[in-house]
Motif scaffolding. Structure first.
Motif: not given
Length: 372
Positions: A162-166, A208-209, A170-172
């Motif tokens: 998941c790029l957003s999580m990188e 955040d996605c 804290e991204f859900i």
């Protein structure tokens, strides 16, 4: 018997040594899964190789790894397919999944990231009132709607890349969001609005996605987690009009209004309209704070030439803007919103052009353990 070379990333924190790669040559039929080759290497060559697995049938979701740089289940990735994607056409690189701490070799700490995020979405039904004397009766259409999210086996493959999580640890995340929709879409749940308010206002929530589609691409069960996030957004904005602190509601509204008016994106207008609707909205203290915080971005745009004063003051309107407006009228004139589901037979373009036909569920057996 075909020969394969596995290049396995090794890491044992108790040794104090950095991670390294070690190769293992295996003789095995190409239709066998990568997991079988890893287990054979462990059984015959090095019993210290760390790998987590159980059912070996793509049901338990415990053997997620990265194969040649892409996350996948080792048990349903065939050796012949894996070697076909190898960088040198010979050596199969096998690494632990990303975005999660490594415990040993190919084993990652799912509790530290994945399950922690799932807990944040309250992963159980919150029924209203006393239970009925007999079973709950749920409309067929409602269960079709959540079937896709129920297919998740929580393997963590979507979380891995998941790029957003990188960017925001804290991204859900995609898997937890899909789990959230499983209950938001269930008519028996009494906390739908509370769930959506929380997910919309969480600074690391559904807004955040970044729509990179990676989770859709790698999911081994066709859950399409990003689609579930988009459904959560539509429920939050379209059904409950939740005006969140992240400006997700206003951003969506501004984006849609700009395209309807000009036919293309007026970027100079999108930012201020996302922070405040109209002149009065932009005078709101929160909008003022956001606008001031965005000044460095605007200045960088001016410095790079992407934003110019003429572009800010004048935006070209498409000559056939009436056709765009026709699309808006047709979509907004529908009595109900159409939600596409990979578990529903039909072509997306066909369903958009015409009125949707009666949905037909395709082999969407609920995942074991999903309670009603």
């Amino acid at each position: 018997m075909p020969k394969y070379t596995l290049n396995i990333r090794r890491f044992s924190p108790e040794t104090g040594k950095p991670a390294y790669f070690e190769t293992f040559d295996i003789e095995m039929e190409g239709h066998r899964p990568v997991l079988d080759a890893i287990l054979e290497a462990r059984n015959d060559q090095d019993g210290s190789i760390g790998i987590r697995c159980s059912c070996q049938a793509a049901i338990c979701g415990s053997c997620g790894v990265r194969i040649n740089g892409n996350p996948a289940l080792a048990c349903n990735t065939l050796l012949r397919d894996a070697v076909a994607t190898a960088e040198d056409g010979v050596t199969i690189d096998i690494e632990p999944m990303g975005n999660m701490p490594v415990i040993k070799d190919l084993i990652v700490d799912m509790d530290a990231v994945h399950w922690k995020k799932v807990d944040r979405v309250v992963p159980w039904l919150v029924p209203a009132g006393d239970p009925p004397e007999r079973e709950y009766v749920v409309p067929h259409e409602a269960m079709v709607d959540v079937t896709q999210s129920m297919a998740c086996i929580h393997c963590g493959v979507c979380v891995s890349d998941c790029l957003s999580m990188e960017a925001d640890p804290e991204f859900i995340g995609p898997a937890a969001s899909a789990k959230a929709y499983r209950f938001v879409g269930d008519p028996r749940d009494s906390a739908t609005k509370d769930r959506l308010v929380h997910l919309a206002n969480d600074p690391s929530g559904i807004y955040d996605c970044t729509h990179c589609f990676k989770c859709v691409e790698v999911c081994p069960k066709g859950v399409a987690p990003m689609n579930q996030i988009m459904r959560l957004r539509r429920r939050a904005t379209g059904d409950y009009a939740i005006k969140d602190h992240n400006n997700g509601y206003r951003h969506e509204k501004a984006f849609v209004s700009i395209i309807e008016k000009w036919g293309t994106l007026h970027e100079a207008k999108l930012l201020p309209d996302s922070y405040g609707e109209g002149i009065l909205g932009k005078l709101n203290p929160d909008a003022q704070k956001n606008l001031i915080g965005s000044l460095p971005t605007a200045l960088r745009g001016l410095a790079s030439g992407k934003v110019t004063i003429p572009k800010v003051l004048h935006h070209h309107r498409l000559p056939d803007i009436d056709k765009i407006k026709d699309i808006y009228e047709k979509v907004e004139g529908r009595p109900e919103r159409i939600e596409l589901n990979l578990y529903i037979v039909g072509d997306e373009a066909e369903m958009i052009d015409d009125e949707p036909t009666a949905p037909e569920v395709v082999a969407a057996a609920p995942t074991e353990g999903e309670g009603a």
